[in-house]
Design a protein around this motif. Structure first.
Motif, mmCIF file in Angstrom:
data_model
loop_
_atom_site.group_PDB
_atom_site.id
_atom_site.type_symbol
_atom_site.label_atom_id
_atom_site.label_comp_id
_atom_site.label_asym_id
_atom_site.label_seq_id
_atom_site.Cartn_x
_atom_site.Cartn_y
_atom_site.Cartn_z
ATOM 1 N N MET A 1 0.640 -1.344 -0.133
ATOM 2 C CA MET A 1 -0.052 -0.102 0.016
ATOM 3 C C MET A 1 0.768 1.051 0.076
ATOM 4 S SD MET A 1 -2.945 -1.367 2.566
ATOM 5 C CE MET A 1 -2.952 0.340 3.505
ATOM 6 N N GLU A 2 0.333 2.257 -0.728
ATOM 7 C CA GLU A 2 1.099 3.361 -0.802
ATOM 8 C C GLU A 2 0.210 4.667 -0.658
ATOM 9 O OE1 GLU A 2 4.485 4.587 -4.082
ATOM 10 O OE2 GLU A 2 2.738 5.155 -4.843
ATOM 11 N N ASP A 3 0.647 5.625 -0.087
ATOM 12 C CA ASP A 3 0.083 6.845 0.257
ATOM 13 C C ASP A 3 0.734 7.924 -0.421
ATOM 14 O OD1 ASP A 3 2.148 7.706 1.791
ATOM 15 O OD2 ASP A 3 0.867 7.687 3.883
ATOM 16 N N SER A 4 -0.048 9.233 -0.335
ATOM 17 C CA SER A 4 0.422 10.587 -1.104
ATOM 18 C C SER A 4 2.081 10.608 -0.344
ATOM 19 C CB SER A 4 -0.199 11.466 -0.926
ATOM 20 O OG SER A 4 -0.555 12.127 0.475
ATOM 21 N N ILE A 5 2.177 10.504 0.689
ATOM 22 C CA ILE A 5 3.590 10.853 1.284
ATOM 23 C C ILE A 5 4.354 9.961 0.775
ATOM 24 C CG2 ILE A 5 4.764 11.133 3.584
ATOM 25 C CD1 ILE A 5 2.199 12.893 3.297
ATOM 26 N N ASP A 6 4.207 8.618 0.585
ATOM 27 C CA ASP A 6 5.311 7.553 -0.148
ATOM 28 C C ASP A 6 5.664 8.363 -1.515
ATOM 29 O OD1 ASP A 6 5.327 5.762 1.945
ATOM 30 O OD2 ASP A 6 3.401 4.951 1.155
ATOM 31 N N ILE A 9 8.008 11.186 -0.859
ATOM 32 C CA ILE A 9 9.392 10.735 -0.489
ATOM 33 C C ILE A 9 10.388 10.110 -1.487
ATOM 34 C CG2 ILE A 9 10.485 9.109 0.877
ATOM 35 C CD1 ILE A 9 8.222 9.430 2.922
ATOM 36 N N ALA A 10 9.519 9.454 -2.506
ATOM 37 C CA ALA A 10 9.982 8.644 -3.756
ATOM 38 C C ALA A 10 10.590 9.836 -4.563
ATOM 39 C CB ALA A 10 9.066 7.706 -4.383
ATOM 40 N N LEU A 16 17.108 14.447 -3.348
ATOM 41 C CA LEU A 16 18.331 14.478 -2.156
ATOM 42 C C LEU A 16 18.635 13.176 -1.752
ATOM 43 C CD1 LEU A 16 15.496 16.751 -0.212
ATOM 44 C CD2 LEU A 16 17.967 17.505 -1.262
ATOM 45 N N ALA A 17 20.111 12.889 -1.986
ATOM 46 C CA ALA A 17 20.374 11.500 -1.749
ATOM 47 C C ALA A 17 20.541 11.093 -0.362
ATOM 48 C CB ALA A 17 22.020 11.500 -2.210
ATOM 49 N N ASP A 18 20.489 11.972 0.689
ATOM 50 C CA ASP A 18 20.948 11.690 2.169
ATOM 51 C C ASP A 18 19.339 12.065 3.023
ATOM 52 O OD1 ASP A 18 20.642 14.451 1.801
ATOM 53 O OD2 ASP A 18 22.035 14.889 3.518
ATOM 54 N N LEU A 19 18.386 11.965 2.185
ATOM 55 C CA LEU A 19 17.031 11.986 2.708
ATOM 56 C C LEU A 19 16.561 10.671 3.444
ATOM 57 C CD1 LEU A 19 14.345 13.697 2.935
ATOM 58 C CD2 LEU A 19 13.556 12.142 0.931
ATOM 59 N N ASP A 20 16.373 10.856 4.695
ATOM 60 C CA ASP A 20 15.823 9.505 5.576
ATOM 61 C C ASP A 20 14.634 9.360 5.580
ATOM 62 O OD1 ASP A 20 14.910 7.854 7.648
ATOM 63 O OD2 ASP A 20 16.759 8.403 8.802
ATOM 64 N N PRO A 21 14.067 8.453 4.611
ATOM 65 C CA PRO A 21 12.464 8.389 4.231
ATOM 66 C C PRO A 21 11.930 7.931 5.683
ATOM 67 C CG PRO A 21 13.812 6.319 3.566
ATOM 68 C CD PRO A 21 14.706 7.445 4.245
ATOM 69 N N ASP A 22 12.259 7.458 6.561
ATOM 70 C CA ASP A 22 11.405 7.104 7.720
ATOM 71 C C ASP A 22 11.147 8.428 8.616
ATOM 72 O OD1 ASP A 22 11.318 4.381 7.285
ATOM 73 O OD2 ASP A 22 13.099 3.860 8.539
#
Length: 174
Positions: A1-6, A9-10, A16-22
């Motif tokens: 399942m994927e939401d708009s925030i996913d 983040i994608a 931004l290579a260093d983006l922490d997705p959590d």
């Protein structure tokens, strides 16, 4: 399942290579859910013909406990509002019947701001609307999941409060 925030983040993970997705996911979800609750609160208050600042004054007065009275000075401090601004707002709430200015029984020279029956009813209706919106928002979670979420958020709040003042202003009697 994927939401708009996913999807957000994608997109930003590619930029931004260093983006922490959590971290990005948790913070962005909290921010957007708070914004959603604000919009629902404003709509519910609007349906009751209340403005946010009116609700805040009623809430502060209600927080004092019976007989639900406070000095204008205490209210201004509790609401972090300039006294002149508060006076104008109290005038409007008095005109609408939500509150009354009454003499302090222990010192007739002092005026107190008191909730009227109409003010109590307005606050109770608004807080009921707010509770319904909050329950609806968390309805997809089980009781255990809600408890877990509350515990995790408490842990974050406690850490934030270690380095600064309480995030929630105290509710105290004037």
């Amino acid at each position: 399942m994927e939401d708009s925030i996913d999807r957000h983040i994608a997109h930003w993970s590619r930029e931004l290579a260093d983006l922490d997705p959590d971290v990005e996911g948790a913070i962005t979800r909290m921010q957007t859910l708070v914004a959603l609750l604000r919009r629902r609160r404003e709509a519910a208050l609007g349906a009751r013909r209340l403005k946010g600042w009116e609700y805040d004054i009623l809430w502060r007065l209600r927080s004092t406990g019976p007989p639900y009275r406070a000095t204008p000075t205490w209210l201004a401090q509790a609401l972090n509002t300039h006294p002149a601004t508060l006076t104008s707002r109290l005038d409007r709430l008095e005109e609408s019947g939500h509150l009354a200015r009454v003499h302090d029984p222990s010192d007739r020279r002092r005026l107190l701001v008191a909730l009227t029956d109409e003010g109590h009813a307005a606050w109770e209706g608004a807080i009921g609307d707010q509770a319904a919106a909050e329950h609806a928002l968390l309805a997809p979670l089980t009781g255990g999941e809600r408890e877990q979420l509350a515990g995790l958020l408490r842990k974050v709040v406690m850490a934030a409060e270690t380095d600064g003042p309480p995030l929630m202003p105290p509710v105290e009697r004037p």
